[in-house]
Design a protein around this motif. Structure first.
Motif, PDB file in Angstrom:
ATOM      1  N   GLY A 120       0.836  -1.190   0.000  1.00  0.00           N
ATOM      2  CA  GLY A 120       0.000   0.000   0.000  1.00  0.00           C
ATOM      3  C   GLY A 120       0.872   1.242   0.000  1.00  0.00           C
ATOM      4  O   GLY A 120       1.905   1.285   0.684  1.00  0.00           O
ATOM      5  N   VAL A 121       0.456   2.229  -0.775  1.00  0.00           N
ATOM      6  CA  VAL A 121       1.169   3.508  -0.863  1.00  0.00           C
ATOM      7  C   VAL A 121       0.148   4.625  -0.716  1.00  0.00           C
ATOM      8  O   VAL A 121      -0.839   4.666  -1.452  1.00  0.00           O
ATOM      9  N   PHE A 131       3.606   7.454   2.790  1.00  0.00           N
ATOM     10  CA  PHE A 131       3.351   6.300   3.646  1.00  0.00           C
ATOM     11  C   PHE A 131       3.387   5.040   2.791  1.00  0.00           C
ATOM     12  O   PHE A 131       2.746   4.981   1.732  1.00  0.00           O
ATOM     13  N   THR A 132       4.108   4.031   3.244  1.00  0.00           N
ATOM     14  CA  THR A 132       4.238   2.789   2.477  1.00  0.00           C
ATOM     15  C   THR A 132       4.174   1.585   3.404  1.00  0.00           C
ATOM     16  O   THR A 132       4.531   1.665   4.582  1.00  0.00           O
ATOM     17  N   ALA A 139       5.585  -0.942   8.050  1.00  0.00           N
ATOM     18  CA  ALA A 139       5.027   0.278   7.476  1.00  0.00           C
ATOM     19  C   ALA A 139       5.949   1.442   7.775  1.00  0.00           C
ATOM     20  O   ALA A 139       6.604   1.482   8.833  1.00  0.00           O
ATOM     21  N   PHE A 140       5.956   2.427   6.863  1.00  0.00           N
ATOM     22  CA  PHE A 140       6.916   3.522   6.962  1.00  0.00           C
ATOM     23  C   PHE A 140       6.294   4.836   6.502  1.00  0.00           C
ATOM     24  O   PHE A 140       5.352   4.851   5.709  1.00  0.00           O
ATOM     25  N   LEU A 226      -3.420  -1.945   4.802  1.00  0.00           N
ATOM     26  CA  LEU A 226      -2.150  -2.653   4.981  1.00  0.00           C
ATOM     27  C   LEU A 226      -1.179  -1.816   5.808  1.00  0.00           C
ATOM     28  O   LEU A 226      -0.423  -2.352   6.632  1.00  0.00           O
ATOM     29  N   ILE A 227      -1.193  -0.510   5.619  1.00  0.00           N
ATOM     30  CA  ILE A 227      -0.314   0.367   6.395  1.00  0.00           C
ATOM     31  C   ILE A 227      -0.646   0.250   7.881  1.00  0.00           C
ATOM     32  O   ILE A 227       0.248   0.169   8.732  1.00  0.00           O
TER      33      ILE A 227
END
Length: 281
Positions: A120-121, A131-132, A139-140, A226-227
């Motif tokens: 997910g982006v 956000f990824t 997650a980041f 997903l994040i």
């Protein structure tokens, strides 16, 4: 196969950033506004331009992949999630924010294989926050790891939600009955960013403890779901079951404890029929 999905994710990040540039440039120009289902269900030429930019770019690199895009579905394409690799796109999540230059506008790109989110982006364009998340790899935000809050006391929580576009009294009464229940727990506060994707990223970031909404679409929440989960959060249906991304309803929280309390409060007043669900922003 894993390398292929990483290449797809890298491309999603690149094209999301490019789409964000289009969004920022459009904010400096005349934002021509059109409506869809009602006078407050907005779409702009930029929504359509960004979605086509993403789809065309992906088609060149991954010609066998499918798409679910907000504007494509609005134009009559089917909203079916199959086992085929599928890009789930919201070109501008927070269109009303965009129209008013309210600073929470996101490009959201999710990627599903076998009906399971692989990455997910979410790019918050005006904040320049990327956000990824990749399934099983965390997650980041701008490369820094995300972690949900450790708050277990609902009384000390901040909850996020949205209010949709329906303005008929019956639906509004149900929305505000839910809101009243949440506020009267009591919680520290209720917030609304105007973007489902950004609300979910706020949960993943730890500054919001839960987010709930009835009436969202798969493109609003696919990437964000997903994040949240990769940041250590939980996803739940508003009646307490497993989330179906096509069901148009979700609770995303830092923990099962907080999620279950939110479910208890928002399910107690009854849910609108599926055909009466308010569309998302």
């Amino acid at each position: 196969m894993a390398d292929l999905w990483q290449k797809a994710m890298d491309h999603a990040v690149t094209i999301a950033r490019r789409a964000g540039e289009v969004v920022r440039e459009a904010l400096c120009d005349d934002r021509k506004v059109m409506t869809k289902s009602s006078s407050v269900d907005l779409v702009t030429q930029t929504d359509q331009k960004v979605e086509q930019l993403i789809i065309q770019s992906v088609k060149e690199k991954f010609p066998t992949h499918r798409f679910i895009g907000e504007e494509s579905v609005a134009a009559g394409e089917a909203c079916d999630l199959t086992d085929t690799p599928t890009w789930i796109i919201d070109p501008i999540d927070g269109t009303t924010n965009f129209v008013h230059a309210f600073p929470f506008v996101a490009v959201s790109i999710g990627f599903s294989v076998n009906k399971q989110m692989e990455f997910g982006v979410v790019y918050s364009c005006l904040e320049d926050k990327m956000f990824t998340a990749r399934r099983g790899k965390g997650a980041f935000c701008n490369g820094e790891p995300l972690q949900v809050s450790d708050q277990q006391d609902i009384n000390q929580s901040i909850i996020a939600t949205e209010f949709g576009f329906h303005r008929d009294p019956e639906t509004v009464d149900k929305i505000f009955s839910s809101l009243r229940n949440i506020l009267c727990i009591p919680v520290h506060g209720v917030r609304s960013a105007g973007s489902a994707a950004i609300n979910m990223c706020l949960v993943a970031s730890g500054c919001v403890d839960a987010y709930y909404e009835i009436g969202i679409h798969i493109w609003d929440i696919a990437a964000g779901s997903l994040i949240v989960s990769e940041a250590g959060g939980v996803l739940m249906d508003v009646e307490g079951g497993v989330v179906d991304l096509l069901s148009r309803r979700i609770v995303a929280a830092n923990s099962r404890t907080i999620a279950e309390r939110v479910v208890k409060e928002i399910s107690s007043f009854g849910l609108p029929r599926d055909d009466a669900l308010p569309p998302s922003q």
